[in-house]
Design a protein around this motif. Structure first.
Motif, PDB file in Angstrom:
ATOM      1  N   PHE A 192       0.821  -1.209   0.000  1.00 44.85           N
ATOM      2  CA  PHE A 192       0.000   0.000   0.000  1.00 44.85           C
ATOM      3  C   PHE A 192       0.856   1.260   0.000  1.00 44.85           C
ATOM      4  N   ALA A 193       1.977   1.239   0.723  1.00 43.97           N
ATOM      5  CA  ALA A 193       2.818   2.433   0.828  1.00 43.97           C
ATOM      6  C   ALA A 193       3.318   2.921  -0.534  1.00 43.97           C
ATOM      7  N   LEU A 241       0.634   4.722  -2.205  1.00 42.38           N
ATOM      8  CA  LEU A 241       0.433   6.034  -1.590  1.00 42.38           C
ATOM      9  C   LEU A 241       1.506   7.012  -2.055  1.00 42.38           C
ATOM     10  N   ALA A 286       0.663   8.165  -5.481  1.00 42.50           N
ATOM     11  CA  ALA A 286      -0.440   9.126  -5.461  1.00 42.50           C
ATOM     12  C   ALA A 286       0.042  10.504  -5.018  1.00 42.50           C
ATOM     13  N   LEU A 287       0.985  10.549  -4.059  1.00 41.76           N
ATOM     14  CA  LEU A 287       1.471  11.826  -3.557  1.00 41.76           C
ATOM     15  C   LEU A 287       2.436  12.494  -4.529  1.00 41.76           C
TER      16      LEU A 287
END
Length: 428
Positions: A27-28, A31, A34-35
């Motif tokens: 998941f990281a 993320l 996405a950032l």
């Protein structure tokens, strides 16, 4: 040693085989993507999706400034697309016009309504009404168009050549800031700042996350009485050390994967955005040797051991997870306090606050990696900080193991501070 390895293997394997470990590990990077890529791409899509030809400009200036703004929004004098609708109004009928346009804005029939008047020409003020579904970039584009039109009018009134005035107005200073270290190395101050802050934040998250995993693991074993069976064949010191190191190995694997993912995404950010049609400047990551990365690894390992031992000690003296949440507050406060010192360290990495707290063991795992990314830390300070952290981590492990030996088998009444100190002394 065989029993210690068995405990480490059990703690490590039990968590690595969990599906939640796989989910959280994968998941990281999503993320991070996405950032790193999401905001510029969404800004690019929003800027292209605004239909300025369907907006309305209410012009109460008594001039043709509204037409000029509509022309600027359409792309200039040479543009062939449709322009925004311009409604010329007087001071008496502007209120009725705006009331009818507000109704259309509320139903998203219009993306925006710009209102200009005599004050726009005099002091550069205007109003902009946005529909609920209009992107915020709409206001930026309309404001920029109004500024260009106002500049054109003032230049024309002053009798200055428009093209020359526009070239002068577009002049900007772009400064490339480099931080020069004591050893002569230099690098982008912005990139070093992001790198140092990112490392500090990542270490903070890992220590908090896995320190609490140790706390919950000890608490659950105590509640289920599993520890009574385990302690029959393994000493408390071996059990505690194996638990801390086994869970630490999981944290190290996850941290390594997250770091590699973040570095890969940052190094290829420009290419990925380019493939999506977004123009973006590339980010050059600071170059580090293995020798320079060794202190970061030391701060992670011994910072984790220090706090994991303290969390394990807390878990051994409580009888429920509710008590554990209350008892861990001082430890979490130490970590949060370290994060609160990031701003002074960012402002002045060689200041007295940053230098002192980067040596104190409870805050050095957070602040010293930040300083290493921002300034050239003297070798004496770095060595002193690591030595104190190592000594504190080992002392915490010894004290936690002594407390672990007695407190883990006690239930019901929470021990007092005096009893905790006596157990640590007696079991020495």
């Amino acid at each position: 040693m065989g029993k210690l390895l068995a405990v480490i293997e059990r703690e490590f394997g039990e968590r690595v085989r969990s599906k939640w470990f796989l989910v959280s590990t994968l998941f990281a990077p999503l993320l991070f993507a996405a950032l790193f890529i999401g905001p510029p791409y969404l800004a690019y899509k929003s800027s292209r999706s605004v239909d300025f030809s369907s907006m309305v400009i209410v012009d109460g200036s008594g001039t043709t400034m509204g037409d000029g703004i509509a022309t600027e929004l359409a792309g200039g004098l040479m543009a062939t697309g449709q322009r925004a609708t311009v409604i010329a109004v007087t001071a008496t009928d502007s209120g009725k016009v705006l009331d009818s346009l507000r109704t259309r804005l509320g139903s998203n029939a219009l993306p925006a309504v710009a209102v200009i008047d005599a004050n726009t020409l005099a002091v550069g003020t205007m109003r902009l009404l946005l529909a609920g579904g209009a992107p915020i970039v709409t206001s930026e584009r309309v404001q920029a168009a109004a500024e260009r039109e106002l500049l054109r009018r003032r230049v024309a009134d002053a009798g200055i050549d428009l093209e020359q005035a526009q070239r002068i107005a577009k002049l900007r200073i772009t400064a490339t800031v480099e931080r020069v270290m004591r050893d002569g190395r230099s690098g982008s101050a912005q990139v070093n700042l992001l790198f140092g802050a990112g490392v500090a934040l990542l270490l903070y998250l890992i220590i908090v996350l896995y320190g609490q995993i140790v706390l919950r693991g000890v608490t659950e074993e105590k509640q289920s009485r599993v520890s009574e069976l385990v302690l029959a064949s393994v000493s408390p010191r071996v059990l505690l050390t194996g638990k801390v190191l086994g869970i630490g190995g999981v944290a190290l694997v996850q941290l390594g994967f997250w770091t590699a993912s973040a570095v890969t995404l940052l190094a290829n950010r420009g290419r990925l955005l380019g493939a999506l049609g977004v123009t973006s400047t590339s980010i050059t990551l600071p170059a580090f040797t293995l020798f320079e990365l060794a202190p970061l690894l030391a701060y992670f390992v011994f910072g984790y051991i220090l706090y994991a031992a303290l969390f394990a000690a807390v878990g051994s003296i409580v009888s429920s997870e509710q008590e554990a949440q209350q008892a861990q507050t001082p430890l979490v406060s130490l970590l949060v306090g370290s994060m609160a010192l990031l701003q002074p360290a960012l402002s002045d990495p060689d200041g007295p606050i940053a230098r002192t707290m980067s040596i104190v063991p409870f805050s050095s795992p957070i602040l010293m990696p930040l300083r290493l990314g921002l300034a050239s830390v003297p070798a004496s300070e770095l060595v002193l900080s690591i030595v104190l952290l190592v000594i504190s981590a080992l002392a915490a492990m010894v004290a936690a193991a002594r407390l672990y030996r007695t407190a883990l088998l006690m239930y019901g009444k929470r021990p007092s501070i005096g009893e905790i100190i006596r157990w640590i002394r007696v079991n020495g």
